[in-house]
Design a protein around this motif. Structure first.
Motif, mmCIF file in Angstrom:
data_model
loop_
_atom_site.group_PDB
_atom_site.id
_atom_site.type_symbol
_atom_site.label_atom_id
_atom_site.label_comp_id
_atom_site.label_asym_id
_atom_site.label_seq_id
_atom_site.Cartn_x
_atom_site.Cartn_y
_atom_site.Cartn_z
ATOM 1 N N GLY B 21 1.776 3.413 11.706
ATOM 2 C CA GLY B 21 2.110 4.711 12.398
ATOM 3 C C GLY B 21 1.471 5.860 11.448
ATOM 4 N N ARG B 22 1.657 6.031 10.274
ATOM 5 C CA ARG B 22 1.474 7.265 9.671
ATOM 6 C C ARG B 22 -0.357 7.577 9.447
ATOM 7 N NH1 ARG B 22 0.711 6.245 3.899
ATOM 8 N NH2 ARG B 22 0.163 7.897 2.733
ATOM 9 N N GLU B 23 -0.881 6.351 9.712
ATOM 10 C CA GLU B 23 -2.473 6.544 9.554
ATOM 11 C C GLU B 23 -2.945 7.204 11.182
ATOM 12 O OE1 GLU B 23 -4.628 3.155 6.356
ATOM 13 O OE2 GLU B 23 -3.324 2.625 8.829
ATOM 14 N N ALA B 24 -2.170 6.222 12.038
ATOM 15 C CA ALA B 24 -2.576 6.570 13.677
ATOM 16 C C ALA B 24 -1.926 8.076 13.361
ATOM 17 C CB ALA B 24 -1.727 5.583 14.656
ATOM 18 N N GLY B 62 6.528 12.844 7.657
ATOM 19 C CA GLY B 62 6.070 14.230 7.510
ATOM 20 C C GLY B 62 4.768 14.410 6.676
ATOM 21 N N PRO B 63 5.957 14.646 4.883
ATOM 22 C CA PRO B 63 4.740 14.834 4.390
ATOM 23 C C PRO B 63 3.593 14.458 4.080
ATOM 24 C CG PRO B 63 7.419 15.161 3.484
ATOM 25 C CD PRO B 63 7.283 14.403 4.628
ATOM 26 N N LEU B 64 3.943 12.661 3.996
ATOM 27 C CA LEU B 64 2.872 11.892 4.431
ATOM 28 C C LEU B 64 1.711 12.629 4.949
ATOM 29 C CD1 LEU B 64 4.224 8.693 3.922
ATOM 30 C CD2 LEU B 64 4.022 10.008 2.261
ATOM 31 N N ILE B 65 2.021 12.231 6.336
ATOM 32 C CA ILE B 65 0.951 12.884 7.032
ATOM 33 C C ILE B 65 0.500 14.426 7.289
ATOM 34 C CG2 ILE B 65 0.683 14.043 9.841
ATOM 35 C CD1 ILE B 65 2.689 12.115 10.411
ATOM 36 N N ASN B 66 1.293 15.300 6.623
ATOM 37 C CA ASN B 66 0.367 16.680 5.983
ATOM 38 C C ASN B 66 -0.540 16.868 4.662
ATOM 39 O OD1 ASN B 66 2.024 17.777 8.086
ATOM 40 N ND2 ASN B 66 3.558 19.037 6.627
ATOM 41 N N GLY B 212 1.659 3.458 20.087
ATOM 42 C CA GLY B 212 0.466 4.723 20.162
ATOM 43 C C GLY B 212 1.320 5.506 19.398
ATOM 44 N N ALA B 213 0.513 7.124 19.455
ATOM 45 C CA ALA B 213 0.399 8.408 18.368
ATOM 46 C C ALA B 213 -0.396 9.518 19.675
ATOM 47 C CB ALA B 213 -0.414 8.902 16.893
ATOM 48 N N ALA B 214 0.514 10.404 19.730
ATOM 49 C CA ALA B 214 -0.022 11.803 19.965
ATOM 50 C C ALA B 214 0.342 12.480 19.646
ATOM 51 C CB ALA B 214 0.561 11.489 21.692
#
Lengths: 99, 384
Positions: B21-24, B62-66, B212-214
């Motif tokens: 999920g984090r990668e997507a 959140g911090p991982l995505i940023n 899914g991711a958006a």
């Protein structure tokens, strides 16, 4: 009137609540017969999940293990609490003269 | 309040994700930022939704995505509102940008449950309901919406074909949508012959489990100045709630939170239902689409399922509803769904919708529900 845990009335916000004893009797408001259960009702399907309007007012939900087909129950049918081997609230049909 | 735009949106194809999920989430966020013409460093806040992240042993994503976007110093937080999580995130982004606390904000929603079995997924879905007073008494999530369908068919004497027409229409639209999980039209026979999950709901009344991711990029008009895309002006961003337990509400013939969120939204936008060209509504079950159209004020009570059978809500009908295919057929990756609805509206406004382009796309409304209507978001968009 609510049978759900609350510190104030969900409809009007009134916080001065009293408690009453329930007869355990009511009528079906809406129901469904579930063929795919959740993990805590694994071996019980099919069974009915019901919304009941209590005689004293207020609504509560429960399950009915003996109702296995949609046509076995109808909106407006009388039901009553019964002892349950599950933690949840269980109902049976309330047939006059039958305990 | 500053005029605030959606300057870009992006999603992956719903269904089954191989990656985490984090990668997507990071990938669709990157794509949305790139589409917007802004740089990652322009983002002032990231609002992430990932209600069932614990199913991947991950919270605080959140911090991982940023970090993976190269902006580790940007603040983030997780917004959870069950199935309406990322539209709640969009609302928070709007509040931040319109209020001047950020010039641009990123909204990203993601869910991955496909590594679990049906039983575990069903149990996760039920977590949006009241465990003590609904789930413990035997309700599954389809079961809760089934009681709404039961009350509706009892009150309005509807026929299964009416609900079938909603499923058939959404599958037809999804067949034209590269982001959709199901790209196969279905027939009335397929619908009627599908097994009953929770009476009266059949398999084809129910949305699928989806990964899914958006992502959506929101920015202030004065910050963007010359947009690279056709932006969606956010004319209204409204949220509302209703009594958590469905059975405690005054009636079962609608979701009160939809009605109150819609009233707020139309007031904010200074618009009426007749001003809306097309809709993305929350159709986790076919009954939910009918209730949404009535609660939002587009059709009188008890008539939406009938209107659907008559074709009013089809792609080229009077009021196209769910051109994306909706949750029903595009798919329902819980926390990505609200942002995904905006992706559809963005693509319609920007001429990217291909064969599923609606006849007129100058205004649109997005309606996203949390659980059985205890939370609701309504957003209204228009062209500049």
């Amino acid at each position: 009137m609510t049978a759900t845990w609350s510190l104030a009335c969900p409809r009007c916000g009134e916080a001065r609540l009293g408690e009453i004893d329930l007869s355990g009797r009511g009528r079906i408001v809406a129901y469904t017969v579930q063929n795919v259960p959740g993990d805590e009702f694994l071996n019980e399907a099919p069974y009915a999940y019901v919304i009941v309007e209590l005689e004293e007012g207020g609504r509560i939900t429960g399950w009915m293990p003996t109702v296995r087909r949609e046509e076995d129950l109808a909106i407006g049918d009388r039901v009553r609490f019964s002892t349950s081997y599950k933690p949840g609230v269980q109902f049976v049909k309330d047939v006059p003269g039958v305990e | 309040m500053r005029e605030t735009w959606v300057v870009a949106a992006a999603s992956n194809r719903y269904g089954k994700m191989k990656e985490s999920g984090r990668e997507a989430a990071t990938r669709v966020a990157w794509e949305a930022i790139e589409r917007s013409g802004l740089a990652p460093k322009d983002i002032g806040y990231t609002f992430v939704s990932n209600a069932f992240g614990v199913a991947e042993r991950q919270a605080h994503v959140g911090p991982l995505i940023n970090t993976s976007l190269g902006i580790p110093d940007v603040p983030s937080c997780t917004i959870e509102s069950a199935c309406s999580s990322s539209s709640a995130g969009l609302h928070e982004a709007f509040v931040h940008v319109a209020g001047g606390f950020a010039d641009a904000a990123l909204v990203v929603g993601v869910e991955k449950l496909s590594h679990l079995d049906t039983l575990a997924s069903t149990s996760y879905f039920a977590m949006g309901a009241d465990y003590a007073f609904e789930t413990k008494n035997g309700a599954t999530f389809p079961g809760l919406y089934a009681t709404l369908a039961d009350a509706y068919q009892h009150a309005f004497r509807t026929q299964p074909e009416m609900f079938g027409s909603i499923a058939i229409k959404n599958h037809a639209n999804a067949a034209l949508n590269p982001h959709a999980q199901f790209r196969k039209p279905i027939s009335l026979d397929t619908y009627l012959n599908s097994p009953i999950i929770a009476s009266p709901l059949r398999l084809y009344d129910c949305c699928p489990f989806s990964d899914g991711a958006a992502a959506v990029v929101v920015a202030a008009k004065e910050f963007v100045r010359t947009p690279k895309t056709e932006p969606l002006v956010i004319r209204a961003s409204a949220r509302s709630g209703s009594i958590g337990d469905m059975h405690d509400r005054p009636d079962l013939l609608g979701l009160p939170a939809t009605r109150t969120a819609a009233e707020k939204a139309f007031r904010q936008a200074k618009m009426e239902p007749k001003d809306i060209d097309f809709l993305e509504v929350h159709d986790c079950f076919t009954i939910a689409e009918a209730l949404a159209l009535e609660d939002l004020g587009f059709y009188p009570r008890g008539s939406a399922a009938r209107e659907s059978l008559e074709g009013s809500t089809a792609l080229h009908g009077r009021l196209p509803v769910n051109p994306s295919g909706g949750l029903k057929a595009k798919g329902h990756p819980v926390s990505a769904t609200g942002a995904g609805q905006v992706v559809e509206i963005f693509e319609q406004f920007n001429g990217l919708a291909g064969a599923r382009a609606v006849p007129k796309a100058d205004t649109a409304l997005a309606h996203n529900v949390g659980a059985t209507g205890s939370s609701c978001s309504v957003h209204i968009f228009s062209r500049r």
